[in-house]
Design a protein around this motif. Structure first.
Motif, PDB file in Angstrom:
ATOM      1  N   LEU A 135       0.832  -1.200   0.000  1.00 44.74           N
ATOM      2  CA  LEU A 135       0.000   0.000   0.000  1.00 44.74           C
ATOM      3  C   LEU A 135       0.873   1.259   0.000  1.00 44.74           C
ATOM      4  N   GLU A 136       1.893   1.270   0.829  1.00 38.15           N
ATOM      5  CA  GLU A 136       2.815   2.420   0.858  1.00 38.15           C
ATOM      6  C   GLU A 136       3.484   2.599  -0.497  1.00 38.15           C
ATOM      7  N   SER A 137       3.841   1.487  -1.120  1.00 35.17           N
ATOM      8  CA  SER A 137       4.465   1.533  -2.444  1.00 35.17           C
ATOM      9  C   SER A 137       3.519   2.150  -3.470  1.00 35.17           C
ATOM     10  N   ILE A 144      -6.167 -10.861   4.426  1.00 39.88           N
ATOM     11  CA  ILE A 144      -5.694  -9.489   4.675  1.00 39.88           C
ATOM     12  C   ILE A 144      -6.651  -8.786   5.637  1.00 39.88           C
ATOM     13  N   ARG A 145      -7.937  -8.953   5.410  1.00 40.47           N
ATOM     14  CA  ARG A 145      -8.940  -8.335   6.301  1.00 40.47           C
ATOM     15  C   ARG A 145      -8.815  -8.866   7.730  1.00 40.47           C
ATOM     16  N   ALA A 146      -8.551 -10.161   7.850  1.00 36.18           N
ATOM     17  CA  ALA A 146      -8.441 -10.763   9.183  1.00 36.18           C
ATOM     18  C   ALA A 146      -7.188 -10.270   9.909  1.00 36.18           C
ATOM     19  N   THR A 147      -6.090 -10.112   9.168  1.00 29.78           N
ATOM     20  CA  THR A 147      -4.842  -9.685   9.811  1.00 29.78           C
ATOM     21  C   THR A 147      -4.807  -8.182  10.060  1.00 29.78           C
ATOM     22  N   ASP A 148      -5.538  -7.447   9.253  1.00 30.47           N
ATOM     23  CA  ASP A 148      -5.498  -5.983   9.361  1.00 30.47           C
ATOM     24  C   ASP A 148      -6.896  -5.426   9.055  1.00 30.47           C
ATOM     25  N   GLN A 187      -9.836   0.578   4.802  1.00 30.46           N
ATOM     26  CA  GLN A 187     -10.093   1.986   5.105  1.00 30.46           C
ATOM     27  C   GLN A 187      -8.824   2.816   4.893  1.00 30.46           C
ATOM     28  N   THR A 188      -7.687   2.276   5.322  1.00 32.30           N
ATOM     29  CA  THR A 188      -6.415   2.961   5.118  1.00 32.30           C
ATOM     30  C   THR A 188      -6.142   3.123   3.620  1.00 32.30           C
ATOM     31  N   ILE A 203      -8.132   1.561  -4.194  1.00 30.58           N
ATOM     32  CA  ILE A 203      -9.245   0.628  -4.020  1.00 30.58           C
ATOM     33  C   ILE A 203      -8.672  -0.781  -4.018  1.00 30.58           C
ATOM     34  N   ILE A 204      -9.067  -1.592  -3.037  1.00 31.26           N
ATOM     35  CA  ILE A 204      -8.637  -2.987  -2.978  1.00 31.26           C
ATOM     36  C   ILE A 204      -9.688  -3.816  -3.702  1.00 31.26           C
TER      37      ILE A 204
END
Length: 185
Positions: free
Chosen positions: A63-65, A104-108, A113-114, A121-122
């Motif tokens: 995401l940062e990338s 991904i949703r479970a871990t974060d 939203q971030t 968009i994911i």
């Protein structure tokens, strides 16, 4: 090098839509998903927890990338030399499976939203299919609107031509009537 920097900014797909809208799709994954599946099959809960943390970290980095990549600069310098401000650019992070997105949703839980706050968009396969289906509906509607305008112009020309025919046929009728009267006399 400049070419490797250029290559790193190249997305997996660029879709150009009507209304100067561009969707940039960048597919992201992680080898940790395979490790996660192995840990789950062997029921190694400690290893599973470690791998889930690695997945969370990997996708935060992805995401940062995406936030740092200046796709609009790449697109408009290399592809079409137009002003990026004239376009609505949508960046999509594509994950290859629904299960990956679920993990991904479970871990974060705040990841999506971030991402939205970062302008990304994911999308999983189902989400991408939905996005493309909606885009097709919009494109078809725009085409229909253009066809309606074209039809209006054609009908206007047809009506103008019919008016000319009526005017000319009236003059022709008068001439024929005069010719008939002269012939009768």
């Amino acid at each position: 090098t400049a070419s490797s920097e250029q290559e790193s900014k190249r997305p997996d797909a660029v879709l150009f839509f009507p209304g100067d809208q561009v969707a940039i799709i960048d597919s992201k994954s992680s080898p940790h998903f395979i490790d996660l599946e192995i840990a789950r099959q062997s029921e190694d809960l400690v290893q599973e927890k470690i791998i889930l943390a690695k997945i969370k970290e990997a996708f935060r980095k992805h995401l940062e990338s995406l936030k740092k990549k200046n796709y609009s600069k790449f697109l408009f310098e290399d592809l079409c030399s137009k002003n990026p401000a004239d376009y609505k650019i949508i960046v999509i992070m594509f994950v290859q499976t629904e299960k990956m997105l679920e993990t991904i949703r479970a871990t974060d839980p705040n990841f999506e939203q971030t991402a939205i706050e970062a302008g990304v968009i994911i999308a999983s396969p189902i989400g991408l299919i939905n996005f493309l289906s909606q885009a097709r509906i919009v494109i078809d509607r725009i085409k229909q609107e253009k066809n309606v305008e074209s039809l209006k112009i054609s009908v206007r020309k047809l009506l103008d031509n019919i008016a000319v025919i009526f005017k000319e046929s009236e003059d022709l009728g008068k001439s024929l009537n005069r010719a008939n009267n002269i012939h009768n006399k």
